[in-house]
Motif scaffolding. Sequence first.
Motif, short mmCIF file in Angstrom:
data_model
loop_
_atom_site.label_atom_id
_atom_site.label_comp_id
_atom_site.label_asym_id
_atom_site.label_seq_id
_atom_site.Cartn_x
_atom_site.Cartn_y
_atom_site.Cartn_z
N VAL A 131 39.01 42.48 47.22
CA VAL A 131 40.11 41.56 46.94
C VAL A 131 40.26 40.55 48.08
N HIS A 132 40.10 41.03 49.32
CA HIS A 132 40.17 40.10 50.46
C HIS A 132 39.11 39.01 50.36
N VAL A 133 37.89 39.41 49.96
CA VAL A 133 36.82 38.41 49.81
C VAL A 133 37.26 37.35 48.81
N ALA A 134 37.80 37.81 47.68
CA ALA A 134 38.25 36.87 46.64
C ALA A 134 39.40 36.00 47.17
N ASP A 135 40.33 36.60 47.91
CA ASP A 135 41.44 35.83 48.47
C ASP A 135 40.93 34.73 49.39
N ASN A 136 39.92 35.04 50.17
CA ASN A 136 39.36 34.05 51.07
C ASN A 136 38.66 32.93 50.30
N LEU A 137 38.07 33.30 49.16
CA LEU A 137 37.44 32.27 48.34
C LEU A 137 38.49 31.29 47.81
N GLY B 232 31.10 38.69 44.40
CA GLY B 232 29.88 37.91 44.59
C GLY B 232 29.81 36.70 43.66
N GLU B 233 30.23 36.91 42.42
CA GLU B 233 30.20 35.81 41.46
C GLU B 233 31.16 34.68 41.84
N VAL B 234 32.38 35.04 42.23
CA VAL B 234 33.33 33.98 42.56
C VAL B 234 32.90 33.23 43.82
N VAL B 235 32.23 33.93 44.74
CA VAL B 235 31.72 33.24 45.93
C VAL B 235 30.60 32.29 45.52
N ALA B 236 29.70 32.76 44.67
CA ALA B 236 28.57 31.94 44.23
C ALA B 236 29.05 30.71 43.46
N ASP B 237 30.05 30.91 42.60
CA ASP B 237 30.53 29.82 41.74
C ASP B 237 31.70 29.05 42.35
N ARG B 238 32.18 29.48 43.52
CA ARG B 238 33.39 28.87 44.11
C ARG B 238 34.50 28.78 43.05
N ASP B 239 34.74 29.90 42.40
CA ASP B 239 35.62 29.93 41.23
C ASP B 239 36.96 30.57 41.63
N ALA B 240 37.90 29.72 42.00
CA ALA B 240 39.20 30.22 42.48
C ALA B 240 40.01 30.86 41.36
N GLU B 241 39.85 30.36 40.13
CA GLU B 241 40.60 30.93 39.00
C GLU B 241 40.24 32.40 38.80
N THR B 242 38.93 32.65 38.70
CA THR B 242 38.48 34.02 38.49
C THR B 242 38.78 34.89 39.71
N MET C 298 35.97 55.44 39.44
CA MET C 298 36.26 54.73 40.70
C MET C 298 35.01 54.04 41.22
N GLY C 299 33.88 54.73 41.12
CA GLY C 299 32.61 54.14 41.54
C GLY C 299 32.28 52.90 40.72
N HIS C 300 32.48 53.02 39.41
CA HIS C 300 32.19 51.86 38.54
C HIS C 300 33.13 50.70 38.83
N GLN C 301 34.41 51.02 39.06
CA GLN C 301 35.37 49.96 39.35
C GLN C 301 35.02 49.27 40.68
N ALA C 302 34.58 50.07 41.64
CA ALA C 302 34.17 49.50 42.93
C ALA C 302 33.00 48.55 42.75
N GLU C 303 32.03 48.97 41.93
CA GLU C 303 30.88 48.09 41.65
C GLU C 303 31.32 46.79 40.99
N LEU C 304 32.23 46.94 40.01
CA LEU C 304 32.71 45.77 39.27
C LEU C 304 33.38 44.79 40.23
N LEU C 305 34.21 45.32 41.13
CA LEU C 305 34.95 44.46 42.06
C LEU C 305 34.01 43.69 42.97
N VAL C 306 32.98 44.36 43.46
CA VAL C 306 32.10 43.68 44.42
C VAL C 306 31.16 42.70 43.71
N ILE C 307 30.76 43.05 42.49
CA ILE C 307 29.95 42.10 41.70
C ILE C 307 30.76 40.84 41.44
N LYS C 308 32.02 41.04 41.03
CA LYS C 308 32.88 39.90 40.71
C LYS C 308 33.15 39.07 41.97
#
Lengths: 220, 220
Positions: free
Chosen positions: A198-204, A136-146, A124-134
């Motif tokens: 997920v909310h962060v990604a939805d907003n992106l 961050g990446e979609v915000v940085a890249d403005r990548d709506a697909e990902t 769960m900890g690893h999955q949480a890290e993965l979600l927040v890293i991802k």
Amino acid sequence: MRDTYHEDLDALSDRLIEMTRLARHAIARATTALLDADLAAAQEVISGDEELNRLDEEIEQSAFDLMARQQPVAKDLRTIITALHMAGDLERMGDHAVHIAKIARRRHPDSAIPTELRSIVLEMGHQAELLVIKAGEVVADRDAETALELDKDDDRMDRLRRKLLERILNEGWSHGVEATMDVTLAGRFYERFGDHAVHVADNLVYLVTGKKPKDYESEV
Amino acid sequence: MRDTYHEDLDALSDRLIEMTRLARHAIARATTALLDADLAAAQEVISGDEELNRLDEEIEQSAFDLMARQQPVAKDLRTIITALHMAGDLERMGDHAVHIAKIARRRHPDSAIPTELRSIVLEMGHQAELLVIKAGEVVADRDAETALELDKDDDRMDRLRRKLLERILNEGWSHGVEATMDVTLAGRFYERFGDHAVHVADNLVYLVTGKKPKDYESEV
């Protein structure tokens, strides 16, 4: 050359990415605190949360100034509004890491997590890290697909939580009331951490496309 | 005569007050569902949450339109920004009522709350109702003085939750794992419901005074 206005808009995004870095660090250290009964890690998460709160406030202040000074419309306005939402989500992700760290601190020098649940909590900890890293990446890249993938990534977190609760409800569970409470709440905090990512990604998605994820997804 | 712009600003406030009404109804019915194992009440809370979500989205859309069409500054801008925050808090208060209703539904036809904890949970339900009613009043009256009281009112909720947890951790607790989990989570949902009501009041203070509650309080 970028003018101040657009520099300020870009600065919102930089702060958000910095928040994802801090939130990732917080949840990683909180997991360590929980699994290893590591009091120093717990303290670090708890005191480190101030920095996330400060960035959230900075973003809010900056968004307010930008709206008051400029007359942002369309995408610029979406940049500001979504930054407010994302900052709020990331700030709460920090809070959930703090809640987990406080469980660890309360049980120190014992570990709050019984041996047979350590692997699930670690996942769960690893999955949480993965979600927040991802996020961050979609915000940085403005990548709506990902960004659309995070909802699916979060399903894994939900499955892990269900697995955790099944173990507690299993006949073989023999760990008493405190452990039951700690594991129940820790599971919920990880799940909520994931929801906010997920909310962060939805907003992106909304920022980039002007559409809510579900409407956008039905088009692509 | 009010122009459309100011009518739209007022409509934000009307919608927020309607949201406090719906959130109060939701938490009251959720408490009934929980204490009386009332499945119909649980279903009503769960399906009724859509209305709160709809109002949240309406407020967001309206705020966005207002900012794009007008160039709100100072207090008008604060009205819009705080409406966004308050709507988000009220929407989540509805979610917490739904979480409580789902605990009731899962345990039906049994009650999730052991007999000896019914009075504490009932008090938490009442305190939650009081907090959201008061939040609605301060928003309607733009009453920053009374808004400052909610933080203290919420201390009572925190005390009730501590009392609940003490009972679970008491030697005499004999209700097994499911009840431990249900009571632990229900306690947390009531606590969070209260926290969000305080946020609504805090935003009202900011709207009226332009200051965060702590800065404002140190001046009055």
